[in-house]
Design a protein around this motif. Sequence first.
Motif, PDB file in Angstrom:
ATOM      1  N   UNK A 108       4.300   4.737  -2.984  1.00 52.61           N
ATOM      2  CA  UNK A 108       3.493   3.624  -2.474  1.00 52.61           C
ATOM      3  C   UNK A 108       2.243   4.110  -1.748  1.00 52.61           C
ATOM      4  N   UNK A 109       2.295   5.285  -1.185  1.00 49.17           N
ATOM      5  CA  UNK A 109       1.103   5.799  -0.506  1.00 49.17           C
ATOM      6  C   UNK A 109      -0.054   5.976  -1.484  1.00 49.17           C
ATOM      7  N   UNK A 110       0.285   6.455  -2.704  1.00 50.51           N
ATOM      8  CA  UNK A 110      -0.758   6.629  -3.725  1.00 50.51           C
ATOM      9  C   UNK A 110      -1.366   5.276  -4.076  1.00 50.51           C
ATOM     10  N   UNK A 111      -0.503   4.287  -4.297  1.00 48.09           N
ATOM     11  CA  UNK A 111      -0.982   2.950  -4.657  1.00 48.09           C
ATOM     12  C   UNK A 111      -1.836   2.356  -3.553  1.00 48.09           C
ATOM     13  N   UNK A 112      -1.388   2.549  -2.289  1.00 45.88           N
ATOM     14  CA  UNK A 112      -2.139   1.975  -1.164  1.00 45.88           C
ATOM     15  C   UNK A 112      -3.488   2.658  -1.011  1.00 45.88           C
ATOM     16  N   UNK A 113      -3.495   3.986  -1.104  1.00 45.19           N
ATOM     17  CA  UNK A 113      -4.745   4.738  -0.932  1.00 45.19           C
ATOM     18  C   UNK A 113      -5.758   4.363  -2.017  1.00 45.19           C
ATOM     19  N   UNK A 114      -5.287   4.365  -3.288  1.00 46.12           N
ATOM     20  CA  UNK A 114      -6.192   4.041  -4.401  1.00 46.12           C
ATOM     21  C   UNK A 114      -6.708   2.602  -4.289  1.00 46.12           C
ATOM     22  N   UNK A 115      -5.796   1.680  -4.009  1.00 46.78           N
ATOM     23  CA  UNK A 115      -6.191   0.262  -3.931  1.00 46.78           C
ATOM     24  C   UNK A 115      -7.164   0.028  -2.794  1.00 46.78           C
TER      25      UNK A 115
ATOM     26  N   UNK B 112     -11.062  -1.092  -3.246  1.00 45.36           N
ATOM     27  CA  UNK B 112     -11.472  -2.364  -2.651  1.00 45.36           C
ATOM     28  C   UNK B 112     -12.575  -2.138  -1.622  1.00 45.36           C
ATOM     29  N   UNK B 113     -12.460  -1.076  -0.856  1.00 48.41           N
ATOM     30  CA  UNK B 113     -13.491  -0.764   0.143  1.00 48.41           C
ATOM     31  C   UNK B 113     -14.831  -0.496  -0.530  1.00 48.41           C
TER      32      UNK B 113
ATOM     33  N   UNK C 177     -14.317  -8.557  -5.952  1.00 50.25           N
ATOM     34  CA  UNK C 177     -13.296  -7.886  -5.123  1.00 50.25           C
ATOM     35  C   UNK C 177     -11.905  -8.125  -5.691  1.00 50.25           C
ATOM     36  N   UNK C 178     -11.640  -9.341  -6.142  1.00 46.81           N
ATOM     37  CA  UNK C 178     -10.325  -9.643  -6.734  1.00 46.81           C
ATOM     38  C   UNK C 178     -10.127  -8.841  -8.015  1.00 46.81           C
ATOM     39  N   UNK C 179     -11.160  -8.783  -8.835  1.00 51.76           N
ATOM     40  CA  UNK C 179     -11.050  -7.991 -10.071  1.00 51.76           C
ATOM     41  C   UNK C 179     -10.822  -6.518  -9.746  1.00 51.76           C
ATOM     42  N   UNK C 180     -11.519  -6.029  -8.725  1.00 49.17           N
ATOM     43  CA  UNK C 180     -11.332  -4.635  -8.299  1.00 49.17           C
ATOM     44  C   UNK C 180      -9.896  -4.389  -7.826  1.00 49.17           C
TER      45      UNK C 180
END
Length: 338
Positions: A18-25, A29-30, A309-312
Amino acid sequence: MKEGIFLTETIKTITRNKKIAIVITLSLISLSVLYNFLIAKPVYEATSMVVINNQFENNSEKVTNKDYSPFVEQVKSDYVINQIIDNLALKDKGFSVDKLKNAMNVQAIKNTNYIQVKIRNNDPAVANNIANYIAMQIGTSIEISDVQDKIVIYKNKLIEAENKYKETQNQFDNASNLLKDLPEKLSTKKSLSSDPYFQSVISDSIKNSNKEIGSLQLQNEEINPSYVTVKSKLAELSIDLAKYKTETKNLDERIKEFQNHTINLNEKLSEKITTPKTISWFSDGLKAVMINPSLTPEVPIAPKKLMNVVITFVIALLISFLIIYIKEFYTREKHLSK
């Protein structure tokens, strides 16, 4: 059972990474928020409309739903676009022929007499000026084409009227010459002996012999029928000459009026689009073409910040899942190899 096991394994795999998913997302988004809200310049779209009135002045002929695509393609040509750039001083704003082509969307709406002009640019005033000028360019081209068609029609009518005038003038001259040789009145002499009535009357009156009566003659003048006919024909020809002369004069004046109108239309294109005179000219419209001018857009059409942003976010999740599965795949392969 297999589907349940697969779903469970998938959730466990994502949870472990989950850390990978959170970092990438969060990273994507940023970046998306940074670009859409701080870096990306707003894009404005100005729309003008050309409305064509396909009706000749005498209302005897109407043409509807004509194909105006040639005028659309003409305004898209490099030569015309270069003229637009020069007349609006767009080089100072970083415009080139290709850039203006990419910024413009000009199309003739099918089954209508409308041509729509859309221009996109970061500066709403620039987009507005370009859209209105291109609409004027198209409208002027259509109007000039219509005027040129009318000039051809009137020139043909003028030639026909001039030929009729020459033909009538020749007939008038011939009739005039013929009239000169014709006497207005015919003088006739008649012997009284040839007329029993006059002979009896005179004989009873003067008691002369038949021989003396027969020597008497009666002179009479009559209107020459040929003279009357030619005179009447001359009057008709004179009326026709006046008619053809007036028609020729009117047609010649009409042609000059159309030619001056064409010159004025070309001069309109040299005017700066931002002058109040030009804007009012848009509002008034042309003789055969009405131009609905664009108003300076206030709300940008791009970027669509929230949607981007939603698409990203969705793309970031997909990329995260892909990276997680690739990582898990190589981890298992490495474990199996040991």
